[in-house]
Structures are given as structure tokens and as C-alpha cells.
Design a protein around this motif. Structure first.
Motif: not given
Length: 191
Positions: A15-20
């Protein structure tokens, strides 16, 4: 801000983009080696995400040279027991670095008062911590995590499985079940 309600663990990963992602592991070298498997599995699930570690002073080169982390924020454990002014300066500098990293997720492997305080102040949208029945929280130690991991996931009793239980709490399968064979102890770019 207020702590959001606990999330359904199976919906978090997609559900959430993880960039860091920040992994809080301020213990000793062996714990960092065991944490490398968590970092490897996070990379498989979120290939474009940066892995950032909070680690004790002196481990930055090890973590970066062995491709365990892309960045390391050093937080001196000994200094945290030093004079108030030194502790405050060290902590404030580390916190500025964490906030500037624009973290989407924190995973608190250290599970201490200091690490919970860091998790609370960084306030990433996804905050993984432990629900520890062996030492229930006192009222002032409220758990800042919105995703709780079992103390020992995947049915194991070794600390490796404690660190990997964050994956289970996030609904991530364990595609890489063993530490990297032969790569630790050999710096990046060598054969």
C-alpha cells in the motif's frame, strides 16, 4: 503527531511506496551481521529503496563496504552515557540526518528506550517495533510502532529470527532464509 491505529500487516507492503528504510541496530558487530539478512530481504521486496542503518560509531565502513547499507547514521553508545551536553549534541545531529533521509519506514531492532524515542521522533509512516511479552512497557514507554513484530518470528529462537520477524510483521515472505554465504568478510568489489 498522534500515533495512527495499528495497520493490517498484510496490506502494508503493497500500500505504500518504500524509498528509504531505517534499520535501528545500535548493538555489536554480530548483531549487525545478523541484521544483514533483514537488509537483503528488504532489498528483494523493495529493490529501489535505500537501506539506512543507525549503528554505533565505528561500524559505518563495515556496513557500507559489505553492501549491507547504502548509508549509516552513527550514534555513539558510549557517548549516550556521557555528559548531558555531549549526549544532546550527538543525538540532535543523528536525528537531523535521519529526518533529512526522508524515511518511509523504520525498523527498530535495538528495542530500547532510546531506539523507541528515535522511532517516535523520526515518525516515518511505517514503524516496525516489537510487542515484547517478556518485558511489558510501562506507561511512559509507549510503543511508537504501528506495526508490531513477534519477538521471534518464523518459529526460530535464535536472534536471527528476532531480527527477521520484522519481515513477517510486514507481510513479506522470507525469500532469502540464510545469511549470505562467503560474502561477509569480503569487501564490496572483491572476489
Amino acid at each position: 503527531g498522534a500515533l495512527p491505529a495499528m495497520q493490517d500487516r498484510r496490506s502494508i507492503g503493497s500500500s505504500q511506496p518504500i524509498r528509504a528504510s531505517l534499520i535501528e541496530q545500535t548493538k555489536l558487530l554480530g548483531d549487525l551481521v545478523l541484521s544483514s539478512l533483514l537488509a537483503d530481504n528488504l532489498r528483494l521486496e523493495y529493490p529501489d529503496a535505500r537501506i539506512v542503518f543507525v549503528a554505533d560509531r565505528g561500524y559505518k565502513k563495515f556496513l557500507i563496504d559489505h553492501a549491507i547499507a547504502e548509508d549509516v547514521i552513527e550514534l555513539g553508545r558510549k557517548r549516550m552515557r556521557g555528559r548531558s551536553r555531549e549526549r544532546a549534541a550527538e543525538f540532535a545531529a543523528a536525528l537531523r540526518q535521519m529526518r533529512s533521509a526522508r524515511l518511509d519506514m523504520t525498523i527498530d531492532l535495538t528495542d530500547s528506550k532510546t531506539s523507541r524515542f528515535i522511532t517516535r521522533l523520526v515518525n516515518a509512516p511505517i514503524r516496525v517495533g516489537y510487542s515484547t511479552p517478556e518485558r511489558p512497557f510501562r506507561w511512559w514507554e509507549r510503543q511508537p510502532a504501528n506495526v508490531l513484530a513477534k519477538p521471534y518470528g518464523f518459529g526460530g529462537q535464535h536472534f536471527l529470527y528476532r531480527y527477521l520477524s520484522a519481515l513477517d510483521a510486514l507481510g513479506i515472505k522470507l525469500p532469502k532464509p540464510a545469511p549470505r554465504r562467503g560474502t561477509l568478510g569480503r569487501p564490496r568489489g572483491t572476489r
